[in-house]
Design an enzyme around this catalytic site. Structure first.
Site, PDB file in Angstrom:
ATOM      1  N   GLY A   1      -9.956   8.733  -3.822  1.00 42.05           N
ATOM      2  CA  GLY A   1      -9.455   9.638  -2.787  1.00 42.05           C
ATOM      3  C   GLY A   1      -8.129  10.249  -3.219  1.00 42.05           C
ATOM      4  O   GLY A   1      -7.887  10.480  -4.413  1.00 42.05           O
ATOM      5  N   SER A   2      -7.249  10.417  -2.259  1.00 44.47           N
ATOM      6  CA  SER A   2      -6.004  11.148  -2.542  1.00 44.47           C
ATOM      7  C   SER A   2      -5.029  10.367  -3.401  1.00 44.47           C
ATOM      8  O   SER A   2      -4.040  10.934  -3.871  1.00 44.47           O
ATOM      9  CB  SER A   2      -5.323  11.541  -1.238  1.00 44.47           C
ATOM     10  OG  SER A   2      -6.190  12.394  -0.505  1.00 44.47           O
ATOM     11  N   THR A   3      -5.273   9.065  -3.635  1.00 43.37           N
ATOM     12  CA  THR A   3      -4.371   8.337  -4.533  1.00 43.37           C
ATOM     13  C   THR A   3      -4.490   8.897  -5.951  1.00 43.37           C
ATOM     14  O   THR A   3      -3.685   8.598  -6.820  1.00 43.37           O
ATOM     15  CB  THR A   3      -4.703   6.829  -4.567  1.00 43.37           C
ATOM     16  OG1 THR A   3      -6.057   6.667  -5.023  1.00 43.37           O
ATOM     17  CG2 THR A   3      -4.586   6.198  -3.182  1.00 43.37           C
ATOM     18  N   PHE A   4      -5.511   9.739  -6.142  1.00 46.00           N
ATOM     19  CA  PHE A   4      -5.748  10.389  -7.435  1.00 46.00           C
ATOM     20  C   PHE A   4      -4.732  11.513  -7.676  1.00 46.00           C
ATOM     21  O   PHE A   4      -4.495  11.913  -8.808  1.00 46.00           O
ATOM     22  CB  PHE A   4      -7.163  10.971  -7.390  1.00 46.00           C
ATOM     23  CG  PHE A   4      -7.794  11.228  -8.720  1.00 46.00           C
ATOM     24  CD1 PHE A   4      -7.954  10.225  -9.652  1.00 46.00           C
ATOM     25  CD2 PHE A   4      -8.267  12.498  -9.036  1.00 46.00           C
ATOM     26  CE1 PHE A   4      -8.571  10.468 -10.868  1.00 46.00           C
ATOM     27  CE2 PHE A   4      -8.874  12.751 -10.253  1.00 46.00           C
ATOM     28  CZ  PHE A   4      -9.037  11.726 -11.182  1.00 46.00           C
TER      29      PHE A   4
END
Lengths: 631, 365
Positions: free
Chosen positions: A327-330
């Site tokens: 997810g957005s931790t990417f």
């Protein structure tokens, strides 16, 4: 008369001839015996001497004590204790069911004991004796001793048992030992350890118990015993003492582990916390856990079925085997890729109308109406999807996957537990290998756009995410994550330190790293992590993430309340602190918990509060409902 | 004076040479028995008792003149035969074999009587037919031999049947059965082996098979042979020393004070001990054969020749079986194995030899 005399003389002569022949036969027969004796006692003497010694001397193995396992502060996590077991020698008992029924009149034998014994009979074929009951009380020992004559082939033995005092805590890191089965025998033979495992019944099956088996086991001792034809020991001829297995001191912190497991409460998920400067794993959590003590004597079928059939899959080591889209931790890694590849500058801004259209398909941003003008700092702080849709599209999958791969995402970290999953780093080559049909093997530019926000084919283990963020916190110097700090020789006290193993240094410009760190710090001050980190007495950097479990059709918006619990999004959070000199980096994933800011960030806050300030939480981390929109 | 005279009279027939060899063998037997029966020390004392009784029997038999023995031969043989029939009809079964006959107060093994009765009877027969010996006399002798042998063999007691038939055969052989017939018998014997094989009991066949390959059944019938052979082989040249035999003392040798006592002896005294033992037996047999050769009558010659050759058969079969070149049959090591019955029978035979030897001049003159 003379004829008669003549006859008598002749007769005597004949008789004496016959006596002579008989004498010759006797000589010949005795000569044969002599030759035989000479052959046995002189020619073949060595052979028969060895045979006689083999008859006489029985080598009895003495099992060494298995090494204990301690946390980084010396708190015992796995130890041995002595207890009596009631054991049956299957080879010496003809009707096992009958003798068990009879035993039950003397000593309590529960149905679960019987079931477990039946399982052992199948699994541990060839074992001399198998326990029908373990941990006998003194009274039970006395009662059996009085009735012993009734039960040939049944005996009481004092044995060392493995005990995990913290039960479920860190169960996936520690693993467990169990009785040696045919698969383990294969491993033992492969490593030429057969003689060292004579007399050993148990072996590490998972976790550290498995991966450090050779350290923990020790060296088996031997006793040469003179035995009679009945196999009874007559006297001891010589004794070689066993060498106890080595103790392990882990990098894990039991208290931290407790904090994490308390913080999770009943939720499912995983958390891996790493010391960035060494790669030492501070916490290794996969929830739910299981009680490793159940496996030590051979798990009974009821417990085994419960663990296996549970929908929560407690035996699954989510920290290293669960693979999830990041997810957005990417995004921080995407942003760093943009800076390093020159595809973006920090100040370069885009306008976010709330969506990005590509090839007739609309990729939506979480925020209806969009974030307006967004530069790189803001893109991380508010987690703007549109910024990364365009970025991914501009960058292309080749640059993306090559850069991201440097952080270890999509490949095994090499942690000192076996069976780690590699995850998936999407790339053109990967797709060629993964699929069969040519139209599936082709990489479509639209797919790059989903990958850009951590969705699509992306799937990594929480361990990989933790290693990636630790590497970022450590300015690109990557260490191999490890759970064992040092190995301690019990006899000499000598400690063999497991040296931090730098895998590589990713060539990164310091100013780029600084920028990403600043943006991640911004997340916890004014962005999606701000509510969770309000009032923190230390600096921290973080990034929220939400991973889709089911694909959302283009043009549709995810609605948490409408989605069945198991189909809800996973909540993620990656963080490190303090920002200036990171002591801890972590990745946390909560399954089906919805937004990362709401469910994952509060857990990270509790962990950092404890690790940096020593604050212990009293109850599980609260789910921050109002942070629900803040992915 | 009177007592002294009496003693001298009793001791007169005793052959010094033979007595000293027998004494040496008996002493070796005690030494070995002491080691073999360490867990059962009563056996040595019991064997002393057996020996005393057997020695008395020998002294008594030595007083009996060959003429009296000859007169007794047919009735003793017939009695033995009757008892064997009795065993076949009313005998007690022990260990799967019908060998014992209960006589109210005591039980006897009539097959044991046959070991003496058989050579007595055949020697008597040949003495009777001495001057007019025809070829069919050998046929009658064969019948005299075969009836009890078959009765004993079907008890079953292969060891005794072997010894009884051997005793009978030696008489026939010494009586001058022509070499042609002997060779013919040998060939037809070999040819009839398969037929004989069919008549054997399962356990007897198994023993012969395990002799050929003991490892085929190492825990079953091969166990005796394997362990005994290990004991003999591990004894080596000088032996492990008295009371030091591990095979014996750790109970690996079955029947170690009776039929397999030679394994204990051989383990503890080695090849040297075996040579001593062979030499003693050879000396005893040589003395016996000499006595037979010098015996005054056809009867006495045949009887004493047969007795000493039977003694040889005991020794050869036993040592051959323990060292693994002959199948396991229940034959004790003469004068060494524990057990009263065999001892009495053996000394009875020795008594006959001495009697014959003592009376040699009386007849010759």
């Amino acid at each position: 008369m003379s004829l008669e005399l003549h006859n008598t003389e002749r007769e005597l002569y004949n008789f004496q001839t016959r006596i002579g022949v008989a004498g010759a036969v006797v000589m010949a027969a005795f000569f044969i015996l002599f030759v035989r004796f000479f052959y046995l006692q002189v020619v073949q003497h060595d052979y028969y001497q060895t045979k006689a010694e083999d008859n006489r001397i029985s080598v009895v193995p003495i099992t060494p004590n298995r090494g204990n396992i301690f946390d980084r502060n010396g708190i015992v996590m796995a130890r041995n204790y002595s207890a009596y077991t009631l054991e049956i020698a299957p080879g010496k008992v003809s009707d096992i069911e009958r003798i068990v029924t009879e035993l039950a009149t003397v000593i309590e034998i529960r149905p679960s004991d019987r079931n477990r014994f039946r399982r052992l009979m199948i699994e541990a074929k060839g074992a001399d004796t198998l326990p029908i009951r373990t941990r006998l009380t003194d009274e039970e020992v006395a009662r059996f001793a009085a009735n012993r004559y009734r039960f040939p082939g049944v005996e009481i033995r004092a044995r060392l048992f493995r005990q995990y005092p913290y039960a479920e805590l860190a169960s996936h890191a520690l693993g467990y030992i169990g009785r040696i089965n045919s698969g383990d025998l294969g491993w033992i033979t492969e490593h030429a350890l057969d003689s060292n495992y004579k007399g050993t019944d148990h072996i590490g099956k998972t976790g550290i118990e498995q991966s450090y088996e050779t350290e923990l086991h020790g060296i088996t001792g031997y006793e040469q015993v003179e035995v009679d034809a009945g196999g009874r020991g007559v006297r001891t001829l010589s004794r070689t003492a066993p060498t106890s297995g080595n103790n392990l001191v882990l990098t894990l912190d039991v208290e931290l582990q407790k904090v994490v497991e308390t913080a999770f409460g009943d939720r499912r998920g995983a958390l891996v916390a790493i010391e960035p400067a060494t790669g030492g794993v501070l916490a290794f959590v996969s929830k739910p856990g299981f009680d490793p003590n159940l496996f030590v004597d051979g798990i009974d079928p009821t417990n085994w079925d419960a663990l296996n059939s549970s929908l929560d899959r407690p035996l699954n080591n989510r920290a290293q085997n669960g693979i999830y889209p990041p997810g957005s931790t990417f995004k921080p890694f995407m942003a760093l890729a943009a800076l390093e590849s020159g595809k973006r500058t920090p100040t370069q801004a885009i306008f976010d109308p709330g969506h990005f259209d590509f090839g007739g398909r609309r990729f939506r941003d979480d925020k209806v109406g969009g974030h307006g003008m967004v530069d790189m700092y803001k893109s991380i702080v508010v987690s703007c999807d549109t910024y990364y849709y365009t970025l991914a599209n501009d960058m292309g999958i080749d640059i993306l996957s090559r850069f991201i791969g440097q952080f270890g995402l999509g490949s095994r970290t090499g942690i000192d537990i076996k069976g780690e999953s590699p995850g998936v780093l999407p790339s053109q080559e990967w797709k060629m290998k993964r699929f069969r049909r040519p139209d599936q093997q082709k990489w479509y530019p639209g797919e790059t756009i989903s990958v850009g926000i951590g969705q699509g084919y992306n799937s990594y283990t929480p361990l990989q995410l933790a290693q990636a963020i630790a590497t970022l916190a450590n300015n690109g110097v990557m260490y191999k994550p490890h759970l064992v700090k040092f190995v301690e020789n019990v006899n000499t006290g000598e400690r063999r330190v497991v040296e931090p193993e730098p895998i590589k240094t990713i060539p990164l410009k310091p100013e780029n790293i600084e920028f990403i760190k600043r943006a991640m710090a911004g997340v916890n001050i004014e962005g999606t992590g701000a509510r969770a980190f309000a009032g923190a007495q230390y600096t921290s950097a973080g990034k929220t993430g939400t991973a889709q479990v089911i694909a959302i059709k283009a043009g549709e918006k995810y609605n948490e309340s409408k989605t069945a619990e198991r189909h809800r999004d996973h909540a993620l959070f990656i963080a490190f602190a303090p920002v200036e000199s990171p002591k801890i980096a972590l990745a946390v994933l909560v399954e089906n918990a919805g937004f990362g800011a709401a469910a994952a960030a509060p857990i990270a806050r509790l962990v950092l509060d404890y690790y940096l300030l020593g604050k212990k939480p009293a109850k599980p981390a609260a789910i921050d409902e109002r942070a629900a929109d803040g992915d | 004076m009177v007592i002294n005279n009496l003693l001298r009279h009793i001791a007169e027939p005793i052959d010094r040479t033979m007595l000293s060899v027998v004494t040496a063998l008996v002493l070796l037997g005690f030494v070995t028995l002491y080691s073999a029966s360490y867990e059962n020390p009563g056996r040595v004392a019991a064997q002393v008792g057996n020996l005393a009784f057997a020695f008395t029997v020998m002294l008594t038999v030595a007083q009996i003149s060959p003429q009296l023995l000859m007169r007794l031969a047919p009735p003793v043989y017939l009695l033995g035969l009757l008892l064997l029939v009795g065993v076949a009809l009313f005998g007690d079964v022990r260990n799967g074999a019908r060998r014992w006959l209960s006589l109210g107060i005591t039980s006897i093994q009539p097959s044991e009587i046959m070991k003496i009765a058989m050579p007595l009877m055949l020697a008597w027969y040949f003495q009777k037919r001495e001057a007019v010996l025809k070829i069919y006399d050998y046929g009658i002798a064969a019948i005299i031999l075969l009836i009890p042998t078959l009765l004993i063999a079907r008890q079953p007691d292969l060891g005794t049947a072997l010894l009884v038939s051997a005793a009978g055969f030696y008489v026939i052989f010494l009586a001058g059965l022509s070499w042609k017939v002997l060779i013919g018998l040998g060939i037809s014997g070999l040819a009839s082996l398969p037929l004989l094989w069919g008549m054997l009991h399962d356990y007897q066949r198994k023993r012969i098979l395990t002799l050929i390959d003991p490892s085929e059944d190492p825990l079953g019938s091969g166990y005796h042979i394997i362990q005994a052979t290990i004991a003999v082989g591990s004894g080596g040249f000088a032996g492990k020393g008295w009371l030091q035999g591990t095979q014996a003392h750790l109970e690996f040798i079955p029947e170690r004070s009776t039929d397999f006592i030679f394994a204990v002896f051989s383990e503890e005294f080695g090849l040297i001990g075996n040579i001593v033992l062979l030499t003693l037996y050879l000396a005893l047999i040589a003395r016996g054969l000499m006595m037979a050769a010098n015996a005054p009558t056809f009867f006495a010659r045949l009887l004493s020749g047969s007795i000493i050759l039977t003694f040889f058969t005991y020794a050869f079969v036993n040592m051959g079986m323990v060292s693994g070149i002959l199948p396991v049959v229940g034959v004790p090591l003469p004068l060494v194995s524990y057990g009263g019955t065999a001892l009495v029978t053996l000394f009875f035979g020795l008594g006959i030899l001495m009697s014959v030897h003592k009376h040699r001049k009386l007849v010759q003159t």
